[in-house]
Structure formats: C-alpha cells, structure tokens
Design a protein around this motif. Structure first.
Motif, PDB file in Angstrom:
ATOM      1  N   LEU A 136       0.823  -1.215   0.000  1.00  0.00           N
ATOM      2  CA  LEU A 136       0.000   0.000   0.000  1.00  0.00           C
ATOM      3  C   LEU A 136       0.859   1.267   0.000  1.00  0.00           C
ATOM      4  N   SER A 137       0.271   2.349  -0.466  1.00  0.00           N
ATOM      5  CA  SER A 137       0.918   3.665  -0.365  1.00  0.00           C
ATOM      6  C   SER A 137       0.834   4.131   1.090  1.00  0.00           C
ATOM      7  N   GLY A 138       1.566   5.193   1.407  1.00  0.00           N
ATOM      8  CA  GLY A 138       1.567   5.714   2.777  1.00  0.00           C
ATOM      9  C   GLY A 138       0.174   6.099   3.245  1.00  0.00           C
ATOM     10  N   GLY A 139      -0.582   6.776   2.382  1.00  0.00           N
ATOM     11  CA  GLY A 139      -1.930   7.209   2.752  1.00  0.00           C
ATOM     12  C   GLY A 139      -2.857   6.016   2.967  1.00  0.00           C
ATOM     13  N   GLU A 140      -2.741   5.035   2.089  1.00  0.00           N
ATOM     14  CA  GLU A 140      -3.573   3.835   2.227  1.00  0.00           C
ATOM     15  C   GLU A 140      -3.234   3.079   3.506  1.00  0.00           C
ATOM     16  N   ARG A 141      -1.953   3.058   3.832  1.00  0.00           N
ATOM     17  CA  ARG A 141      -1.540   2.363   5.056  1.00  0.00           C
ATOM     18  C   ARG A 141      -2.110   3.060   6.290  1.00  0.00           C
ATOM     19  N   GLN A 142      -2.157   4.401   6.237  1.00  0.00           N
ATOM     20  CA  GLN A 142      -2.737   5.137   7.369  1.00  0.00           C
ATOM     21  C   GLN A 142      -4.230   4.819   7.483  1.00  0.00           C
ATOM     22  N   MET A 143      -4.896   4.733   6.322  1.00  0.00           N
ATOM     23  CA  MET A 143      -6.323   4.364   6.341  1.00  0.00           C
ATOM     24  C   MET A 143      -6.494   2.959   6.909  1.00  0.00           C
ATOM     25  N   LEU A 144      -5.609   2.074   6.537  1.00  0.00           N
ATOM     26  CA  LEU A 144      -5.673   0.697   7.050  1.00  0.00           C
ATOM     27  C   LEU A 144      -5.508   0.689   8.567  1.00  0.00           C
ATOM     28  N   SER A 145      -4.564   1.485   9.023  1.00  0.00           N
ATOM     29  CA  SER A 145      -4.288   1.543  10.449  1.00  0.00           C
ATOM     30  C   SER A 145      -5.513   2.061  11.218  1.00  0.00           C
ATOM     31  N   ILE A 146      -6.153   3.102  10.669  1.00  0.00           N
ATOM     32  CA  ILE A 146      -7.370   3.635  11.292  1.00  0.00           C
ATOM     33  C   ILE A 146      -8.486   2.586  11.209  1.00  0.00           C
ATOM     34  N   GLY A 147      -8.605   1.977  10.033  1.00  0.00           N
ATOM     35  CA  GLY A 147      -9.640   0.958   9.829  1.00  0.00           C
ATOM     36  C   GLY A 147      -9.492  -0.197  10.805  1.00  0.00           C
ATOM     37  N   ARG A 148      -8.253  -0.614  11.017  1.00  0.00           N
ATOM     38  CA  ARG A 148      -8.010  -1.725  11.943  1.00  0.00           C
ATOM     39  C   ARG A 148      -8.453  -1.345  13.358  1.00  0.00           C
ATOM     40  N   SER A 149      -8.179  -0.087  13.743  1.00  0.00           N
ATOM     41  CA  SER A 149      -8.652   0.368  15.058  1.00  0.00           C
ATOM     42  C   SER A 149     -10.176   0.368  15.128  1.00  0.00           C
ATOM     43  N   LEU A 150     -10.815   0.822  14.046  1.00  0.00           N
ATOM     44  CA  LEU A 150     -12.289   0.881  14.053  1.00  0.00           C
ATOM     45  C   LEU A 150     -12.910  -0.494  14.242  1.00  0.00           C
ATOM     46  N   MET A 151     -12.205  -1.531  13.780  1.00  0.00           N
ATOM     47  CA  MET A 151     -12.716  -2.899  13.911  1.00  0.00           C
ATOM     48  C   MET A 151     -12.850  -3.329  15.373  1.00  0.00           C
ATOM     49  N   SER A 152     -12.197  -2.588  16.279  1.00  0.00           N
ATOM     50  CA  SER A 152     -12.354  -2.932  17.692  1.00  0.00           C
ATOM     51  C   SER A 152     -13.523  -2.165  18.322  1.00  0.00           C
ATOM     52  N   ARG A 153     -14.291  -1.436  17.499  1.00  0.00           N
ATOM     53  CA  ARG A 153     -15.457  -0.666  17.961  1.00  0.00           C
ATOM     54  C   ARG A 153     -15.115   0.283  19.108  1.00  0.00           C
ATOM     55  N   PRO A 154     -14.144   1.172  18.873  1.00  0.00           N
ATOM     56  CA  PRO A 154     -13.717   2.067  19.956  1.00  0.00           C
ATOM     57  C   PRO A 154     -14.716   3.181  20.219  1.00  0.00           C
ATOM     58  N   SER A 155     -14.631   3.757  21.429  1.00  0.00           N
ATOM     59  CA  SER A 155     -15.348   5.005  21.700  1.00  0.00           C
ATOM     60  C   SER A 155     -14.343   6.151  21.827  1.00  0.00           C
ATOM     61  N   VAL A 156     -13.097   5.807  22.179  1.00  0.00           N
ATOM     62  CA  VAL A 156     -12.030   6.801  22.272  1.00  0.00           C
ATOM     63  C   VAL A 156     -10.886   6.339  21.376  1.00  0.00           C
ATOM     64  N   LEU A 157     -10.536   7.177  20.406  1.00  0.00           N
ATOM     65  CA  LEU A 157      -9.480   6.799  19.465  1.00  0.00           C
ATOM     66  C   LEU A 157      -8.282   7.733  19.645  1.00  0.00           C
ATOM     67  N   LEU A 158      -7.109   7.125  19.785  1.00  0.00           N
ATOM     68  CA  LEU A 158      -5.863   7.868  19.954  1.00  0.00           C
ATOM     69  C   LEU A 158      -5.066   7.731  18.663  1.00  0.00           C
ATOM     70  N   LEU A 159      -4.788   8.845  18.005  1.00  0.00           N
ATOM     71  CA  LEU A 159      -4.100   8.789  16.704  1.00  0.00           C
ATOM     72  C   LEU A 159      -2.705   9.382  16.846  1.00  0.00           C
ATOM     73  N   ASP A 160      -1.683   8.579  16.541  1.00  0.00           N
ATOM     74  CA  ASP A 160      -0.307   9.043  16.713  1.00  0.00           C
ATOM     75  C   ASP A 160       0.297   9.487  15.383  1.00  0.00           C
ATOM     76  N   GLU A 161       0.324  10.788  15.168  1.00  0.00           N
ATOM     77  CA  GLU A 161       0.890  11.420  13.970  1.00  0.00           C
ATOM     78  C   GLU A 161       0.403  10.799  12.655  1.00  0.00           C
ATOM     79  N   PRO A 162      -0.917  10.813  12.458  1.00  0.00           N
ATOM     80  CA  PRO A 162      -1.450  10.208  11.226  1.00  0.00           C
ATOM     81  C   PRO A 162      -1.009  10.911   9.950  1.00  0.00           C
TER      82      PRO A 162
END
Ligand SMILES: Nc1ncnc2c1ncn2[C@@H]1O[C@H](COP(=O)(O)OP(=O)(O)OP(=O)(O)O)[C@@H](O)[C@H]1O
Ligand SMILES: [Mg+2]
Length: 239
Positions: A136-162
């Motif tokens: 994946l490209s850098g942007g796609e990888r960031q989307m994947l990383s966010i997507g993977r977090s969303l799969m845990s059904r969070p209510s509080v999301l911590l994003l480290d230098e997206p």
C-alpha cells in the motif's frame, strides 16, 4: 470522556512525563502538539496502559484505568492508531482489518458488518482488500491503520501522527477521515507535529514540551499560528 490527571510516566528509572493533565469531552477532538521526543507517544502509551504510570490517573467515562491491562482497555473502548503506520506487511489488507477484531473473532456476523463499514468509509481499502498491506501507499496504510482500530469498535481513538510523511493532498484526505470519525461519535485525541492540520480540525490544542504541557488553548479564540509555533518551537523556554 477521557481525562488525564497529572500523570507521570517513563521507561525504567527515566521519567518522561512530568505531570500531564488534559481532558477531552465526549465527541471532542483534541490535538496534542509537540516536537520530536517531547513525550507525545509516551502519553498515548500511558493512556493505553502500555507504559505504566508512576503517578496520576487516566479515566475513561469516569472509570479509573489503574490496574486494567491494555487488552482489557481495548475492550472498554480505547484504541490506539500507532505511529509509523505499522501493519503486517505480508498479510492482506482484509486480514489486517480482521486482526483489529481479534478479541471478538467468534463474532463473524458482527465482523462482517464492521468490515463493510470500514470499506464504505475507505473505498480504496475495499479495492485493495486482497493486496498485501506492504504494497500500500503511505496514505492507504494510514487508512488501514485507522480501519483496523475501528474494527475494535472504539469510543475513544488515539491517533499518533497520522499525517507523518504524507503528501499535503493525502494529509487533507486523512483530516477529512478524522472529521468523519467524529461524526461517528468518537472521542478523539490527535497527536500531531502538523500544526496546520491540527488547527483545521481540532477544537482544543495542547502543546507538550519536555514531558510537560507548555500551552493549552481552544481553537477559534483567534489563536494565531505564530503564537502556537512560538510554544511549539520553544520560544517560551521553561527550563
Ligand atoms: N521504549 C523506550 N525506552 C526508553 N526511552 C524511550 C522509549 N520510547 C521513548 N523513549 C524516550 O522517551 C522520550 C519521549 O519519547 P516519545 O516517543 O514519547 O516522543 P514523541 O513526542 O512521540 O516523539 P516523536 O515525535 O519523535 O514521535 C524520548 O526521549 C525517547 O527517547
Ligand atoms: Mg511519537
């Protein structure tokens, strides 16, 4: 709601955070800005329980996180999108997403629904779902990383230098995606070095320097970029 009250934390005998306090209301979007090595990632790790507190408290919806293991915190709705867009490079995009729901892997129907929701949010991930994450490209990888977090059904999301290492156009896309997460009802803590992006999307900014909050301001009080940069770049020395 996420609240840090005077937390001190570090690695071994080295103290990195010297009394960090911050508060994010439900559905709030707060940015934590600071230069390299100022303690931003350490703050996020302390919230997740990946770094132990030496003192102070982390509370989520009024519940003290003391003594709660990182996996259990994930179960309570906390999720970290780590720095560096790490993914399991040889695994497909879809398998990476499934990893985000690993703690409830028996819930096949729920996982299928959540996968579709991630694909609706990030259509590019759907197109590339059979591709190895490492391609994946850098942007796609960031989307994947966010997507993977969303799969845990969070209510509080911590994003480290997206936005790190992404082209300006892609940073805009990621910023839009983060605003979309707020629409979804998430409480967001955004760690950034990109002051412009933080000013665009956050409602409150904290600047951390040397493991201490050096400045705190609401966005929209006519906060000037130059004022912020003065703190950020160390114009206001406190040591
Ligand atoms: N695992 C570790 N063991 C020991 N020291 C560490 C560890 N991780 C970070 N540090 C140190 O803690 C300090 C703060 O690091 P941290 O990763 O929190 O900074 P940061 O603000 O996230 O920086 P960057 O913007 O470069 O990601 C640095 O001096 C760093 O060297
Ligand atoms: Mg960091």
């Amino acid at each position: 709601m996420l609240k840090l009250d005077n937390i001190e934390a570090g690695y071994g005998n080295t103290r990195i955070l010297h009394g960090v306090s911050l508060e994010i209301p439900k559905r709030g979007l707060v940015a934590l800005l600071g230069g390299n090595g100022t303690g931003k990632s350490t703050t996020l790790k302390a919230i997740m329980g990946l770094v132990g507190l030496q003192s102070g408290t982390v509370t989520v919806d009024g519940r003290d996180m003391a003594g709660i293991a990182p996996e259990a915190r994930a179960g309570l709705g906390l999720s970290l999108v780590p720095q560096g867009k790490e993914a399991f490079g040889a695994m497909s995009v879809e398998d990476n997403l499934r990893m985000g729901a690993y703690h409830r892997r028996k819930d096949r129907a729920g996982i299928a629904i959540d996968l579709e929701a991630v694909y609706t949010r990030f259509p590019r991930l759907k197109e590339r779902r059979r591709v190895a994450a490492g391609m994946l490209s850098g942007g796609e990888r960031q989307m994947l990383s966010i997507g993977r977090s969303l799969m845990s059904r969070p209510s509080v999301l911590l994003l480290d230098e997206p936005s790190a290492a992404l082209a300006p156009k892609i940073v805009e896309e990621i910023a839009e995606a983060i605003l979309g997460l707020r629409e979804l009802g998430l409480t967001l803590l955004l760690v950034e070095q990109n002051v412009g992006m933080a000013l665009d999307i956050a409602d409150r900014l904290y600047v951390i320097r040397g493991g201490r909050i050096a400045h705190e301001t609401a966005v929209g009080d006519g906060i000037a970029m130059s004022e912020l940069q003065e703190f950020y770049l160390g114009g206001h020395q406190d040591a």
